[in-house]
Write a protein that holds these residues in place. Structure first.
Motif, PDB file in Angstrom:
ATOM      1  N   VAL A 177      -4.881   9.438   2.114  1.00  0.00           N
ATOM      2  CA  VAL A 177      -5.570   8.358   2.817  1.00  0.00           C
ATOM      3  C   VAL A 177      -4.498   7.432   3.351  1.00  0.00           C
ATOM      4  N   SER A 178      -4.444   7.237   4.664  1.00  0.00           N
ATOM      5  CA  SER A 178      -3.333   6.501   5.262  1.00  0.00           C
ATOM      6  C   SER A 178      -3.608   5.017   5.446  1.00  0.00           C
ATOM      7  N   THR A 179      -4.891   4.605   5.429  1.00  0.00           N
ATOM      8  CA  THR A 179      -5.221   3.191   5.628  1.00  0.00           C
ATOM      9  C   THR A 179      -6.235   2.727   4.591  1.00  0.00           C
ATOM     10  N   ALA A 180      -6.282   1.402   4.394  1.00  0.00           N
ATOM     11  CA  ALA A 180      -7.264   0.786   3.496  1.00  0.00           C
ATOM     12  C   ALA A 180      -7.924  -0.380   4.227  1.00  0.00           C
ATOM     13  N   THR A 181      -9.191  -0.588   3.964  1.00  0.00           N
ATOM     14  CA  THR A 181      -9.951  -1.683   4.580  1.00  0.00           C
ATOM     15  C   THR A 181     -10.165  -2.802   3.557  1.00  0.00           C
ATOM     16  N   VAL A 182      -9.810  -4.028   3.938  1.00  0.00           N
ATOM     17  CA  VAL A 182      -9.960  -5.202   3.072  1.00  0.00           C
ATOM     18  C   VAL A 182     -11.037  -6.107   3.668  1.00  0.00           C
TER      19      VAL A 182
END
Length: 407
Positions: free
Chosen positions: A304-309
């Motif tokens: 998983v290359s991105t995370a959502t905050v």
């Protein structure tokens, strides 16, 4: 009578010696012929390059031997052995695949004056010529073992990644790939070394392809065996705009990712900080996307290359006040600055008690002109909103106003 016999013996011995010397002399002069049978004489082939130029190859006939009977002077015959003689077959006249019964020439590599071939067995040799082909095949790996608890295998690397094969076209066309099998139980460290491979054909079954030429007999394999662990994701929250980390709901998706690496590298990583969020810039709900960055020694197993905050506020009040307290600072030397924008609506946020106390006089807009163009005219510039005199609250958002520069 006995004395007479005793006198004959010296003559008999002398006669034998003279006869032997005469026989040796005659043989040394090469005046007498001898014959010899040479077994297991190696067969060689000429015209191989011509054959290959026609897309053909010799499919059978290698390692053949013949028997040759020769005759010649004794002094020459003594120098002739199976190692100084060969049977040569000419392939240059063959133009298509098939079985051929071919004659051969006996070739002498030593001085053979007066030597002749009396007979040779067999008289002709049976050889098979086939179509020739070549290609590159991929090397694939299979792990048939297991790893210890808390470990996993990484991406297996082989060198070379492909094998060049050549030989009889019918067999070359059947080869699909080369397979390397890696064994081992309870592995807890990286596996490296040279491994043999097998050629795999239709139905994913090994082929008996020993006659094919190969660019490599083995491949070097590196199979990482590494520790894995779930690492939590987090962000740095910068208080502002009347809010602290205690006033927000913070949601990170995903919350953790799985990483792998050498034990000491994984052990040192306690959490992954995605970045920072300044609450003074979050008006109502803030949604941010961050790239997930790992140290180079670790691998992101989750891929998983991105995370959502997502940030939402709780227990806070807000209101908009109209501010006309505008301060211009760091005006360029030799210029005068005037705020064309006379007032600005500013959002303030904080506890209900604090927000109820806020009036326009508590808020100031500060415009820093240190980076303004050094030319006369009107410009839109950023303004920083500051709340003064009221605790547990702050200004929220970004603002701009128009200023005029004159000389």
């Amino acid at each position: 009578m006995g004395k007479l016999k005793d006198k004959r013996w010296p003559y008999i011995v002398l006669s034998i010696l003279l006869a032997t010397a005469l026989w040796a002399y005659i043989r040394s002069q090469g005046d007498t012929d001898g014959s010899k049978t040479l077994d297991r004489v190696a067969v060689t082939f000429s015209g191989i390059e011509v054959l290959e130029g026609r897309g053909l190859m010799l499919a059978s006939g290698e390692d053949m031997t013949v028997t040759v009977h020769v005759k010649g002077p004794w002094n020459t015959m003594n120098r002739i052995t199976r190692n100084t003689v060969s049977a040569e077959v000419d392939l240059s006249r063959i133009t298509e695949p098939g079985e051929y019964s071919l004659p051969y020439d006996v070739i002498f590599s030593d001085q053979t004056v007066g030597v002749s071939v009396q007979n040779k067995e067999p008289r002709e040799l049976l050889v098979t010529v086939a179509n020739y082909a070549e290609k590159d095949i991929e090397v694939q790996t299979v792990f048939n073992g297991s790893v210890a608890d808390g470990f996993q295998t990484g991406k297996i690397v082989v060198s070379p990644e492909s094998i060049h094969i050549s030989g009889e076209a019918e067999l070359v066309e059947q080869v699909q790939y080369a397979r390397v099998v890696i064994d081992g139980d309870g592995l807890s460290k990286t596996v490296t070394g040279d491994y043999p491979y097998e050629l795999i054909g239709p139905a994913d079954e090994p082929l008996n392809a020993d006659t094919l030429e190969r660019s490599a007999e083995a491949v070097f394999v590196t199979m990482p065996v590494v520790t894995t662990r779930d690492i939590p994701l987090t962000v740095e929250v910068i208080p502002g705009g009347g809010a602290t980390v205690d006033d927000i709901n913070l949601d990170i998706n995903p919350k953790v990712i799985s990483v792998s690496g050498e034990p000491e590298d994984v052990e040192s990583l306690k959490q992954i900080v995605l970045g920072s969020v300044d609450l003074s810039e979050v008006v109502n709900t803030g949604i941010y996307t961050f790239n997930i960055t790992l140290p180079s020694a670790l691998t992101n197993v989750s891929e998983v290359s991105t995370a959502t905050v997502t940030i939402t506020f709780r227990g806070l009040s807000s209101k908009v006040v109209t501010v006309n307290n505008i301060e211009l600072i760091n005006v360029p030397e030799g210029y005068s600055a005037t705020a064309v924008t006379q007032s600005k609506d500013v959002l303030v946020r904080g506890t209900k008690e604090a927000v109820d106390k806020i009036t326009p006089s508590h808020v100031r807009l500060t415009v820093d002109l240190s980076n303004a163009p050094t030319a006369t005219g009107r410009y839109t510039v950023e303004a920083a909103a500051t709340l003064e005199g009221v605790a547990d609250a702050g200004a929220v958002g970004d603002y701009t106003i128009v200023v005029s520069l004159t000389r």
